[in-house]
Write an enzyme that holds these catalytic residues in place. Structure first.
Site, mmCIF file in Angstrom:
data_model
loop_
_atom_site.group_PDB
_atom_site.id
_atom_site.type_symbol
_atom_site.label_atom_id
_atom_site.label_comp_id
_atom_site.label_asym_id
_atom_site.label_seq_id
_atom_site.Cartn_x
_atom_site.Cartn_y
_atom_site.Cartn_z
ATOM 1 N N GLU A 145 0.826 -1.213 0.000
ATOM 2 C CA GLU A 145 0.000 0.000 0.000
ATOM 3 C C GLU A 145 0.856 1.256 0.000
ATOM 4 O OE1 GLU A 145 -2.938 -0.260 3.117
ATOM 5 O OE2 GLU A 145 -4.214 -1.521 1.852
ATOM 6 N N GLU A 301 -6.496 -7.838 -0.707
ATOM 7 C CA GLU A 301 -6.898 -7.846 0.700
ATOM 8 C C GLU A 301 -8.359 -7.455 0.817
ATOM 9 O OE1 GLU A 301 -4.717 -5.333 3.345
ATOM 10 O OE2 GLU A 301 -2.794 -5.838 2.460
HETATM 11 C C1 GLA Z 1 -4.210 -2.596 4.852
HETATM 12 C C2 GLA Z 1 -2.815 -3.164 5.020
HETATM 13 C C3 GLA Z 1 -2.765 -4.360 5.887
HETATM 14 C C4 GLA Z 1 -3.637 -4.173 7.100
HETATM 15 C C5 GLA Z 1 -5.044 -3.895 6.639
HETATM 16 C C6 GLA Z 1 -6.027 -3.770 7.755
HETATM 17 O O1 GLA Z 1 -4.882 -3.115 3.803
HETATM 18 O O2 GLA Z 1 -2.210 -3.452 3.785
HETATM 19 O O3 GLA Z 1 -1.418 -4.565 6.283
HETATM 20 O O4 GLA Z 1 -3.161 -3.122 7.867
HETATM 21 O O5 GLA Z 1 -5.038 -2.682 5.949
HETATM 22 O O6 GLA Z 1 -7.298 -3.469 7.300
#
Ligand code: GLA
Length: 678
Positions: A145, A301
């Site tokens: 991210e 995710e």
């Molecule tokens: C993001 C991050 C993860 C985690 C999630 C929690 O997507 O990439 O590492 O912190 O949020 O929702």
């Protein structure tokens, strides 16, 4: 992969090794075939600078491979280890007002920091060397991210890097002075050394400087990604590289980023308390598919249940995780992954749900749904690689987004994504499929192009949009478009200068509305609807130009603009263009877009009852229709074609209709001739 990917972030370093075999057992029970390993493991892999410990990673990769589970191996560079910032405190990011962000969370690095970049590259080189030929390696997951917590840094390293970036862009200080309009407020620079990032200033910093800083920040992070990607591509040219995106994320120009990725991937956390969550997730899915230029993407995710980072974290309703997973697949994903596999005992995310909860899986309300979904996805190999076709294009441009939302505008209430959603909602509700596009893209495959508030447009972008209409395209554009060029300088000669001829209008002035107020507009059939946010004083061009002036199809019905154009339509070349001088309410927007789309020959995927989302993916052997019921009621989709429901709900077809319970899904393999052309 020949199968849809299913799995999630797996952080075995948080657990004793005795737990790992149980993880593999449960993964197999759930149908997991891909896990992302090591996203936050830098301090384990390199406990002190230059000393490495790959033993634990070797062991878990072998175990996973033994279980037939492939690995999306993370480069672990998203959270620098304590020794790095201890040795190089200058690598910590600094905010616009000089506050330094300290270690203790994650992503605490200045994107331009040579120390960070060097250390990251060194680690990735070691990983690529060690795992290049590992049989479990299926994909590389670079960083995590990018820009999520630290999209920009204003430190001295960043200032130096910004200057180099500007030198490459402008060549001379004079050219920069011109681009930044530096004669306004006495800002002429006499040398590169004087130039700074837009640090906290007495009032608004120069908007052209701010716009360039947005561009630079996106590029600085992209360089971090590129450094790692180059290492990986050299060692493993055939292993796809991704980094996970965050939906419609403003700081990074994802068009530029996606060009550098083999596979686009996205993290999606719709809020179960948001009535528009399904629509927003659909929009993100369409964006990911579009960023990858139609190629399948991966939902990297999502959460099986609750997150822990909202003020109040609502649980997903039964079936909601499954429904939203299918939504991603329907909109072009070839994989459904989660954050995270096993719920952490310690740390900042221990109350974030995971596939394996703190308690037993037997007691978990979500585990059965996880197992069911895993089993279902195994039956959907036919979906892998299938494409989604869209007849409508929606223009999004990051540079315009950045420039539009800089301060000192007629109204700060005008936010791009609110406007994009006002278009997208109408399409989503009508089951019309759309792709997102850049203003400069080839638009010829679309029957209709929608242009929400394209404040900044390049000469090429403007030419392209006008050429599309002239050549027979249909276009709808809304207010405050075509106002500035790429340097954020106003295009003179009457707004919106590059589109006036195409639209057959001139916008003379902007009259934004106070927050919470509406003004009625009257349509040609006499009905009135409320509009909000913004109004404009519009003149219809006098007839005699190319195609003459526009026709007024709605007018303001009170106040100083009473009787003046609110919505116009102009026949231009072989096509036509509508212009909205105000923000329509949802009903009027839906009705207008329905009319324009019908006239353009745009067809819905199927006619489905309200709350049912329908999307089609085209595979070489035929098409696959996804029907998803977002409502709380059972519904019958009567217009659905016959065909096998790949999820096996074939029996439940009263009178030929597909019956969907609340939050249920049907995946229908259509006989070859029943699919429409879009
Ligand atoms: C993001 C991050 C993860 C985690 C999630 C929690 O997507 O990439 O590492 O912190 O949020 O929702």
């Amino acid at each position: 992969m020949p199968h849809l990917a299913y799995g999630g972030d797996y952080n075995p370093e948080q657990w004793r090794e005795e737990v790992w075999p149980d993880d593999i057992r449960l993964m197999l029970e759930a149908g997991v075939n891909l896990v992302t390993v090591g996203v936050f493991s830098w301090s384990r892999l390199e406990p002190t600078g230059g000393t490495y410990d790959f033993g634990w990673l070797d062991r878990i990769l072998s175990l996973l491979h033994g279980g037939g589970i492939a690995v999306d191996l993370a480069t672990a560079t998203a959270s620098p280890p304590p020794w790095l910032s201890h040795e190089h405190p200058e690598m910590l990011p600094v905010l616009a007002d000089g506050v330094r962000l300290w270690p203790g969370a994650r992503q605490h690095y200045c994107p331009s920091s040579p120390a960070y970049r060097l250390a990251a590259r060194r680690l990735v080189e070691r990983m690529a060397e060690r795992y290049a030929r590992h049989p479990a390696l299926a994909m590389w997951h670079v960083g995590n991210e990018y820009g999520c917590h630290v999209p920009a840094c204003w430190c001295d390293e960043s200032a130096r890097d910004f200057r180099h970036w500007l030198e490459r862009r402008y060549g001379t200080v004079d050219a920069l002075n011109r681009a930044w309009g530096a004669d306004f407020w006495s800002q002429r620079y006499s040398s590169w050394e004087e130039i700074l990032p837009p640090r906290r200033a007495p009032t608004w910093s120069n908007p052209s400087q701010q716009l360039d800083f947005f561009r630079f920040c996106s590029d600085a992070l992209l360089e971090c990604f590129e450094i790692e990607r180059a290492v990986l591509k050299e060692r493993t040219p055939d292993v796809p590289v991704t980094t996970n995106f965050m939906n419609v994320f403003k700081p990074l120009d994802y068009w530029r980023w996606a060009e550098r990725e083999d596979i686009v991937s996205n993290d999606s956390y719709p809020d179960p308390g948001d009535p528009d969550a399904g629509m927003r997730a659909a929009m993100a899915g369409d964006l990911m598919r579009s960023l990858g230029r139609g190629r399948p993407w991966v939902l990297m995710e999502q959460t099986p249940n609750r997150v822990n980072w909202r003020p109040v974290n609502l649980a997903k309703a039964p079936g909601q995780m499954r429904l939203w997973s299918y939504q991603a697949i329907a909109r072009g994903a070839d994989g459904v992954m989660f954050f995270q596999w096993r719920q952490s005992r310690a740390g900042a995310e221990k109350f974030h749900s995971a596939l394996v909860p703190h308690g037993s899986v037997e007691a978990s309300p979500t585990w059965p749904e996880v197992v069911k979904l895993g089993a279902e996805l195994k039956r959907l190999d036919v979906v892998c690689g299938a494409r989604v076709k869209a007849q409508v294009g929606i223009v999004i441009d990051w540079e315009s987004w950045w420039a539009l939302e800089l301060p000192s505008k007629p109204s700060t209430e005008l936010r791009l994504m609110d406007q994009v959603e006002s278009y997208y909602r109408a399409l989503f509700d009508g089951n019309v499929t759309a792709d997102f596009v850049r203003p400069t893209d080839d638009l010829s495959r679309f029957r209709l192009v929608l242009v929400p508030n394209l404040y900044l447009v390049s000469d090429d972008g403007a030419r392209n949009l006008v050429g599309y209409v002239r050549g027979g395209g249909r276009l709808v554009m809304s207010f405050f478009s075509g106002i500035v060029d790429s340097a954020d300088h106003v295009r003179l000669g009457g707004y919106p200068a590059p589109f006036r001829e195409m639209l057959g209008i001139e916008v003379v002035d902007f009259l934004p509305l106070p927050a919470g107020t509406t003004v009625p507009i009257r349509w040609s059939d006499g009905t009135t609807t409320p509009s909000s946010l913004w109004t404009e004083l519009v003149n219809l061009s006098s007839p005699g130009g190319d195609g003459g002036g526009a026709a007024k199809i709605a007018e303001f019905a009170s106040g100083v603009l009473d009787g003046r154009p609110a919505v116009t339509r102009h026949e231009y070349g072989n096509g036509n263009a509508h212009y909205l001088a105000t923000r329509l309410d949802a009903t009027a927007m839906a009705e207008l877009l329905r009319r324009v789309a019908t006239e353009a020959g745009v067809t819905p995927v199927v006619n489905a009852p309200a709350g049912v989302e329908a999307i089609r993916r085209e595979a070489p052997g035929g098409s696959i229709l996804f029907l998803m019921n977002h409502s709380e009621e059972s519904v019958d989709v009567r217009a659905a074609p016959t065909g096998e429901d790949l999820l096996g709900a074939g029996g439940d077809r009263p009178g030929g209709a597909v019956r969907l319970k609340p939050r249920d899904v049907a995946v229908i393999r259509e006989p070859r001739d029943s699919a429409s052309d879009g």
